[in-house]
Design a protein around this motif. Structure first.
Motif, short mmCIF file in Angstrom:
data_model
loop_
_atom_site.label_atom_id
_atom_site.label_comp_id
_atom_site.label_asym_id
_atom_site.label_seq_id
_atom_site.Cartn_x
_atom_site.Cartn_y
_atom_site.Cartn_z
N SER A 81 1.03 -0.96 -0.19
CA SER A 81 0.06 0.02 -0.03
C SER A 81 1.35 1.32 -0.21
CB SER A 81 -0.92 0.21 1.10
OG SER A 81 0.47 -0.52 2.82
N ALA A 82 2.23 1.45 0.76
CA ALA A 82 3.04 2.24 0.44
C ALA A 82 3.70 2.77 -0.55
CB ALA A 82 3.78 1.79 2.21
N ILE B 7 2.64 5.93 -2.98
CA ILE B 7 3.57 7.07 -3.99
C ILE B 7 3.38 6.48 -5.56
CG2 ILE B 7 6.10 6.70 -3.52
CD1 ILE B 7 6.49 6.44 -0.85
N LEU B 8 3.45 5.95 -6.07
CA LEU B 8 3.11 5.65 -7.26
C LEU B 8 2.12 6.44 -7.66
CD1 LEU B 8 5.56 3.97 -9.71
CD2 LEU B 8 3.05 2.57 -9.67
N ALA B 9 1.38 6.64 -7.20
CA ALA B 9 -0.53 6.94 -7.77
C ALA B 9 0.56 8.64 -7.51
CB ALA B 9 -1.30 6.53 -7.16
N ALA C 139 -0.96 6.20 2.80
CA ALA C 139 -1.03 7.83 1.77
C ALA C 139 -0.01 8.45 1.54
CB ALA C 139 -2.52 8.70 3.53
N VAL C 140 -0.08 9.34 0.96
CA VAL C 140 1.76 9.58 0.41
C VAL C 140 1.76 10.84 1.37
CG1 VAL C 140 0.66 11.31 -1.22
CG2 VAL C 140 3.41 10.01 -1.07
N TRP D 172 8.10 9.93 1.04
CA TRP D 172 7.18 8.40 2.02
C TRP D 172 5.84 8.01 1.94
CZ3 TRP D 172 9.73 13.81 3.51
CH2 TRP D 172 11.38 13.04 3.54
N ALA D 173 5.18 7.32 2.84
CA ALA D 173 3.85 6.96 2.97
C ALA D 173 4.16 6.03 3.95
CB ALA D 173 3.79 5.68 1.56
N LEU D 174 2.87 6.94 4.96
CA LEU D 174 2.21 6.35 6.07
C LEU D 174 1.24 4.78 6.06
CD1 LEU D 174 1.12 9.42 8.71
CD2 LEU D 174 3.63 7.61 8.88
#
Length: 253
Positions: free
Chosen positions: A143-144, A148-150, A207-208, A218-220
């Motif tokens: 999911s992280a 980020i990719l999106a 979530a980014v 980064w992502a949480l």
């Protein structure tokens, strides 16, 4: 070194260090490091021995297992002043884990991968153990990395998808067509959802977090068992993740 070019040696050395880092804190054998870095065992041993002389890796004389060395700690402590956000993220991770009951993670983008750099266990007794600190995953897999990719420009996304084949290791659910559909969902919702695509029954949401330049660095994320991620609660968790990621992004600015 056996006719190898310097860039080739650097790439191999980096692969060895990443392979060791993925096994911390218990270290790894020469054979397992060679497999993980796609090197012949003699080549891996030769490079590891050279790194040990520089203090970049360390070897337990009894077990023969390799770990990251003291020189990396010293270098890392200096680099942390520029790149480390775990102190800023610590309170946010603790609040996420406490308030949702799920395990919370912070992952950093590193090229075409995400690296989990911090975590906080949730209070719910049933937990997902897909992620752990130090694990590396390709963008678009967990999911992280999906979050980020999106948030990368379309050109970068297409360039990335053109040079990777995620189906080889992660299965047909990670084919480009399926991945593009999930990216569209992330852009619609603002947060990502991984519906048990890595391990059946283990869900994740992400979530980014943006750096000072507004780039997705980064992502949480939250992970847990499938029964905890029904549609209504998923929307609630998504909103909470977005609020936490926004707060962390703001604190970095």
């Amino acid at each position: 070194m056996d006719g190898e070019t310097k860039p080739h040696v650097v790439a191999r050395t980096a692969a060895l260090l990443r392979a060791i880092a993925a096994t911390e804190p218990n270290g790894a054998s020469t054979a397992s490091i060679a497999r993980a870095s796609a090197l012949a065992r003699p080549t891996a041993h030769r490079l590891l021995s050279a790194l040990a002389e520089e203090g970049l890796v360390d070897r337990d004389q009894r077990s023969g297992r390799w770990s990251l060395g003291p020189e990396l700690y010293l270098l890392g402590s200096l680099a942390a002043n520029r790149y480390d956000i775990t102190d800023s993220a610590g309170r946010i991770l603790r609040d996420l884990a406490r308030d949702t009951g799920e395990s919370a993670y912070l992952s950093a983008r590193r090229g075409g991968e995400t690296v989990c750099v911090a975590s906080e266990e949730g209070t719910f007794p049933l937990r997902s153990h897909v992620l752990h600190t130090g694990i590396r995953l390709p963008l678009g897999v967990a999911s992280a990395g999906l979050a980020i990719l999106a948030h990368l420009p379309d050109r970068e996304v297409e360039e990335y998808l053109a040079c990777v084949d995620l189906t080889e290791k992660w299965g047909p659910s990670h084919a480009s067509t399926a991945l593009r559909a999930r990216l569209s969902e992330v852009r619609r919702d603002g947060y990502s959802t991984n519906p048990g695509l890595l391990v059946e029954g283990s869900w994740g949401m992400g979530a980014v977090v943006f750096d000072r330049r507004g780039e997705p660095a980064w992502a949480l994320s939250l992970t847990g068992v499938e029964t905890r991620f029904g549609p209504t609660r998923r929307a609630q968790l998504g909103e909470r993740l977005l609020a936490s990621a926004h707060a962390l992004s703001q604190s970095l600015r």
